[in-house]
Design an enzyme around this catalytic site. Sequence first.
Site, mmCIF file in Angstrom:
data_model
loop_
_atom_site.group_PDB
_atom_site.id
_atom_site.type_symbol
_atom_site.label_atom_id
_atom_site.label_comp_id
_atom_site.label_asym_id
_atom_site.label_seq_id
_atom_site.Cartn_x
_atom_site.Cartn_y
_atom_site.Cartn_z
ATOM 1 N N LYS A 131 0.850 -1.185 0.000
ATOM 2 C CA LYS A 131 0.000 0.000 0.000
ATOM 3 C C LYS A 131 0.884 1.233 0.000
ATOM 4 C CE LYS A 131 -1.832 2.720 2.900
ATOM 5 N NZ LYS A 131 -1.796 3.959 2.086
ATOM 6 N N GLU B 256 9.879 1.120 10.545
ATOM 7 C CA GLU B 256 10.899 2.134 10.240
ATOM 8 C C GLU B 256 10.215 3.476 10.463
ATOM 9 O OE1 GLU B 256 13.950 1.603 9.738
ATOM 10 O OE2 GLU B 256 14.195 -0.353 8.792
ATOM 11 N N CYS C 5 13.747 10.602 6.753
ATOM 12 C CA CYS C 5 13.855 10.086 8.130
ATOM 13 C C CYS C 5 15.295 10.143 8.622
ATOM 14 C CB CYS C 5 13.318 8.662 8.189
ATOM 15 S SG CYS C 5 14.062 7.600 6.958
#
Length: 456
Positions: free
Chosen positions: A155, A230, A264
């Site tokens: 997704k 994550e 990130c």
Amino acid sequence: MSSTLSIINPSNEQVVTTVAMADVEEADRAIQRAAQASRSWRAVTPADRARLLRRFSEVVDSHNEELAQLEVANSGHTIGNARWEAGNVRDVLAYYSGAPERHSGRQIPVAGGVDLTFYEPLGVVGIIAPWNFPMPIAGWGLAPALAAGNTVVLKPATLTPLTALRLAELALEAGIPEGVFQVVAGDGATVGYRFVTHDAVRKVCFTGSNAAGRKIMAGCAEQVKRVTLELGGKSANIIFADADLEKAAASAPYAVFDNAGQDCCARSRILVEVSAYDRFMELLEPAVKGVRVLDPADEASEMGPLITAAQRDSVAAYVEETNVAFRGSAPSGPGYWFAPTVLETPDRTSRAFTEEIFGPVVSVVRFKDEAEALEIANESPYGLSGSIWTRNIARALRVARGVETGALSVNSNSSVRYSTPFGGFKQSGIGRELGPDALLGFSEEKNVFIATEEES
Ligand code: NAD
């Protein structure tokens, strides 16, 4: 009922296309197809699975420019970055195409017989991807999962489905059988969360925010479902006075403003030893002002817009003018632009210094010695990446061992390579992706004992 969503180009606010958004029933049908396909995919010989992954890699490579242009339009990534991202999918597929034939178990010495271990596929793996790196994060999950004999439902983030949808078509073109890799575009809380609640999905790989990650981990606990998370980061770029200050300052802007700070791994806290502070800031200012914030389709662009107006507002809310040391530039007019911004943040408890801003804003603080550098670096609840700049190798190693984070670099800001493990300490996540051991996260280890005693 399924619906459609307009995809907006963040650099000009124009509609790129509309995409059908799946509902829960469609997600269920995709999971069912994946479960069905899992029976034959796990039986494909390792050499044939390897060949199919290699072919998938080659097909991705031959569509590099098309995929890159899609990402520029959908996500506002610079064309240079987007080409790298499509190339990363190619490389990750190629790297893990070597894995099926090497994913061997062990023979363990035991009394009375022979003991063997096998790595069995889990079954269906659900991957939930964020909007900041749609292609690489899809590839990091799907390539090792498929190599280990699993089928995958992916997704993409609601806002950025275009490259993932194209990758699913390219997989079919490469000969990956129907149902083995499917992409279901849809909403997170419904379609994404269905991967958590559907018992045919045996593992969820989630990359995204801590808020959603916590819900997913709690939901997975119901079925003791395997989960990799994550999550966010607030990484430190630690600069000692003995470092090559010119190099550290020239590269620091790209370590946080790349992808407009929506990364990130962004080194969004710069820690500078007090004796080098003034010189470092003198060098940093022209480097920040030199970042080319341009239309991401322009070959010269080094930074594009933020993903949405809401993201721009959220980033702007962190910036208090009194703390601004200096700023770069950004285009005016349509698009979700935000100029690279450097804050001098004496207050280490401020929101700007502690929270993941996920935009082109960096905070700089002074430290007096190695111990204080470690204390500041580690006071974050996150621990994803980071950098250490020094010419003293012993200190580099000491500090590297002391920083509580998963992916560090010394005299460099590069922390992601497909051949090395990647993942976070503390609230940056659970589990590791990439590197030589990634298939272990997509396999169950089975132990089989065979008695060799003669029957009496
Ligand atoms: P997000 O959590 O809003 O969404 C991530 C994905 O999860 C999307 O596909 C979304 O639709 C889906 N989702 C949201 N709520 C869900 C739910 N309840 N159940 C199931 N799925 C759900 O995150 P985002 O804003 O897209 O991404 C930004 C975040 O991702 C940042 O915090 C960033 O640090 C993090 N990130 C981490 C890494 C890493 O490797 N550690 C890499 C990239 C991004």
